[in-house]
Design a protein around this motif. Structure first.
Motif, short mmCIF file in Angstrom:
data_model
loop_
_atom_site.label_atom_id
_atom_site.label_comp_id
_atom_site.label_asym_id
_atom_site.label_seq_id
_atom_site.Cartn_x
_atom_site.Cartn_y
_atom_site.Cartn_z
N PRO A 175 56.75 33.26 0.00
CA PRO A 175 56.02 33.88 1.31
C PRO A 175 57.00 35.02 1.96
O PRO A 175 56.48 36.19 2.12
N SER B 79 55.55 39.05 1.55
CA SER B 79 55.20 39.76 2.74
C SER B 79 56.33 40.97 2.88
O SER B 79 56.10 42.26 3.21
N ILE C 185 48.16 34.37 2.19
CA ILE C 185 48.56 35.49 2.28
C ILE C 185 48.99 35.94 3.82
O ILE C 185 50.17 36.48 4.14
N PHE D 110 52.64 36.69 5.44
CA PHE D 110 52.97 37.76 6.37
C PHE D 110 53.76 37.29 7.54
O PHE D 110 54.60 38.02 8.20
N GLY E 279 57.45 37.14 6.45
CA GLY E 279 58.27 38.41 6.43
C GLY E 279 58.21 39.08 7.68
O GLY E 279 59.34 39.47 8.10
N THR F 219 53.59 42.19 12.80
CA THR F 219 53.05 41.70 11.55
C THR F 219 52.76 40.20 11.66
O THR F 219 51.85 39.42 11.16
N GLY G 15 49.28 38.38 11.26
CA GLY G 15 49.31 37.17 10.04
C GLY G 15 48.83 35.80 10.93
O GLY G 15 47.97 35.15 10.20
#
Length: 490
Positions: free
Chosen positions: A23, A27, A187, A191, A194, A237, A241
């Motif tokens: 991950p 991200s 996904i 994110f 990240g 983000t 996410g």
């Protein structure tokens, strides 16, 4: 422990550690691409410095992650050769696509991105990081397609003469309903990782006072500089996410109820079929996980999450067990109930915790403010670990909740182990991989901390290259009207 248990522990260990990097890579590649794009569009050197800074963290993660991922390919032949022989024709197809297409693109273009600073046209250089980021999505999709076949086998037929499953429809495998819902869920969750890393690193530098304040605007506060920009893009983000993970997770729960009802029942420790069914927030059960003793519940919520209706029926463990015994023969078809129950809840809890910290970060840094308390620093240090733990626990739940099946309804886990493997052999490799992966994890963390601590790099050469020209030897220099054979200006 017997050979099957040790083989499962070994695969679980190597897979969980490798997934620490997945991950982060997915991200961070996109976040770095976004930062570089903003720099290209605004010519604001602060975004270039952030691109180089977080780009280095991305490359560290990629380098160590590739090493941990190599072992995954060997696992199937090392301890699970019967699994490879039985479903390798189907399972191997998306993995081959991942290696030959997605990983190839990712490897080539990240290399061009690394060595292309100052050497290739800036716009083409920007395209390389975007191709790298898109390749990580392709890689994730193909791998999830392979895993989703294990959750909901499709696109195959059994060759009785050969004694194995054979691929009949690759499109069915790639468009498996489990894949289509698991991909966005994975996904969005990636994110969160990240975004949390970016926000946490930026917040740490701000709290420690390691920032470069810009000039104050008339009548307003000073801008703490690049790290405040990074913090806010990271925190946003995480929140985006988190919302995406929750929405896609709700859809995934309904698909899971349809294709793996035992997993959903185990996730809720629901032993008896109920209509409507409550969602338990906390349950105490017997030590063997055979029945619940005490539970705190929200009425009808499980019915809605599982079926989309507050009055829907949710089947219990005992009823599904009876059905599976009739369908597959005598055996225990419920997974480890305490493990599935608590990994499911901890997954959600850690994800919510990360979103709450990210929301607080946005509030605490509004109008140029920077918190300086020890609690702010502690929350910052905890932030990147929360979504990482949520991702890890989510996969532990997914894989343990499928037990006792290696391929659901098709191949029991015990049938996939390599014939002739001994306890001593598997234990030896388990110990070896444990030591190796512990060392790699320590190296990964040490490298990230080492390169995140100093702060933003000097980017004067790259800034000139982006603004003007590039020589063939890679040395940047301002653009002018002089005709130079190997100079690109835009």
């Amino acid at each position: 422990m017997d050979v099957v248990d040790l083989a499962r522990w070994q695969f679980g260990l190597t897979t969980v550690v490798h997934y620490f990097f997945v991950p982060f890579t997915i991200s961070m590649a996109f976040l770095v691409a976004i930062m570089q794009t903003i720099w290209m569009r605004t010519n604001d050197e602060r975004w270039l410095r952030l691109t180089k800074f977080f780009g280095k963290l991305l490359l560290i993660n990629l380098a160590v992650g590739v090493v941990t991922g190599l072992v995954q390919e060997f696992q199937f032949g090392l301890n699970w050769s019967d699994f490879s022989r039985f479903v390798g024709d189907i399972f191997g197809a998306p993995l081959a696509m991942e290696a030959l297409l997605a990983f190839y693109l990712e490897s080539v273009f990240v290399g061009v991105w690394i060595f292309g600073w100052g050497r290739i046209p800036p716009k083409i250089h920007l395209a390389t990081i975007w191709i790298t980021a898109i390749a990580t999505l392709l890689s994730a999709y193909f791998i999830l397609a392979a895993n989703s076949f294990m959750q909901n086998p499709v696109g195959y037929e059994i060759n009785e003469e050969a004694g194995r499953a054979e691929l009949t429809d690759i499109w069915a495998v790639l468009t498996n309903k489990v894949t289509l819902v698991t991909f966005p869920h994975t996904i969005f969750a990636a994110f969160m990782v990240g975004g949390a890393v970016v926000a946490a690193v930026a917040m740490w530098h701000l709290v420690k006072g390691r920032h470069e304040p810009a000039a104050a605007t008339p009548g307003g506060p000073s801008d703490p500089g690049p790290f405040r920009k990074a913090l806010r893009i990271g925190a946003v983000t995480v929140l985006i996410g988190g919302v995406g993970t929750a929405v896609s997770g709700d859809i995934q729960g309904k698909i899971m109820t349809e294709v793996q009802p035992m997993k959903m029942a185990a996730a809720e420790a629901l032993y008896e079929t109920q209509e409507p069914a409550p969602l338990s927030l906390f349950t105490v059960g017997t030590l063997d996980g055979s029945r619940a003793l005490y539970s705190i519940e929200i009425p009808q919520l499980l019915s809605f999450l599982s079926t989309g209706s507050f009055e829907g029926e949710v089947r219990g463990i005992n009823d599904i067990q009876e059905e599976y015994e009739e369908l597959y023969g005598p055996g225990e078809y419920a997974p480890n109930i305490p493990a599935t129950y608590w990994t499911f809840r901890l997954m959600i809890g850690f994800g919510v915790g990360a979103a709450m910290i990210a929301a607080w970060q946005l509030w605490a840094t509004r109008r140029g403010q920077v918190p300086t308390s020890r609690w702010a620093l502690r929350a910052t240090v905890a932030l990147p670990f929360l979504p990482l733990l949520a991702n890890t626990l989510g996969w532990i739940f997914t894989e343990m909740g499928r037990q006792p099946w290696l391929v659901f309804g098709l191949m029991p886990t015990a049938s996939g182990v390599t014939p002739g493997s001994t306890t001593g052999e598997v234990l030896a490799t388990l110990i070896t991989f444990t030591v190796l992966y512990a060392g790699l994890t320590w190296l990964w963390i040490w490298l990230l901390v080492k390169h995140a601590r100093p702060g933003l790099p000097d980017v004067s050469a790259e800034a000139e290259w982006g603004r003007g020209s590039v020589r063939s030897d890679g040395d940047a220099e301002p653009a002018d009207d002089t005709d130079r054979p190997l100079t690109f200006a835009y």
